[in-house]
Design a protein around this motif. Structure first.
Motif, short mmCIF file in Angstrom:
data_model
loop_
_atom_site.label_atom_id
_atom_site.label_comp_id
_atom_site.label_asym_id
_atom_site.label_seq_id
_atom_site.Cartn_x
_atom_site.Cartn_y
_atom_site.Cartn_z
N GLY A 26 55.86 7.60 47.59
CA GLY A 26 56.42 6.68 46.60
C GLY A 26 55.56 5.44 46.44
N SER A 27 55.02 4.92 47.54
CA SER A 27 54.12 3.77 47.49
C SER A 27 52.85 4.11 46.73
CB SER A 27 53.76 3.29 48.89
OG SER A 27 54.88 2.76 49.54
N ARG A 28 52.34 5.29 46.95
CA ARG A 28 51.12 5.72 46.25
C ARG A 28 51.38 5.84 44.75
NH1 ARG A 28 49.20 10.48 50.31
NH2 ARG A 28 48.38 9.14 51.95
N ILE A 29 52.52 6.39 44.39
CA ILE A 29 52.87 6.53 42.97
C ILE A 29 52.96 5.15 42.33
CG2 ILE A 29 54.71 7.18 41.37
CD1 ILE A 29 55.31 9.55 43.32
N ALA A 30 53.67 4.23 43.00
CA ALA A 30 53.82 2.88 42.47
C ALA A 30 52.47 2.18 42.35
CB ALA A 30 54.77 2.06 43.34
N SER A 31 51.60 2.35 43.33
CA SER A 31 50.27 1.74 43.29
C SER A 31 49.44 2.28 42.14
CB SER A 31 49.52 1.97 44.60
OG SER A 31 50.11 1.24 45.63
N LYS A 32 49.52 3.59 41.92
CA LYS A 32 48.76 4.20 40.82
C LYS A 32 49.28 3.70 39.47
CE LYS A 32 47.10 8.30 43.15
NZ LYS A 32 47.08 9.75 43.22
#
Length: 99
Positions: A26-32
């Motif tokens: 989820g953090s990776r998705i938000a960062s992208k």
């Protein structure tokens, strides 16, 4: 993006739960999404926990090219605009010579 746009600020932790992914993913998705300029992340608190709140980025539209002097583009609201019409020609001249 539909999840984030449907809310007035979506906690990142809620995004993970809605997508049924790990917090790391989820953090990776938000960062992208942030890197692509689609969301803004602000530090916040949700249910007593520190998290990021995700907000959709709303593009600011530049309407200046729709207006020439006191005239609005004759193409607004027209389904089949005619670029050879007198109103279009007049609007283009006004656009070209207005400051």
């Amino acid at each position: 993006m539909r999840l984030i746009e449907s809310e007035d600020g979506l906690p990142q932790s809620q995004l993970w739960k809605e997508l049924d992914v790990s917090s790391r993913k989820g953090s990776r998705i938000a960062s992208k999404l942030e890197d692509r300029g689609l969301v803004e992340r602000e530090e916040g608190v949700h249910e007593g926990n520190r998290t990021y709140i995700l907000y959709p980025v709303v593009e600011k539209l530049d309407y200046s090219l729709l207006v020439a002097g006191d005239m609005i583009s004759p193409f607004i609201g027209e389904e089949n605009p005619d670029p050879r019409s007198g109103s279009f020609t007049e609007w283009v001249y006004e656009l070209a010579y207005s400051e």
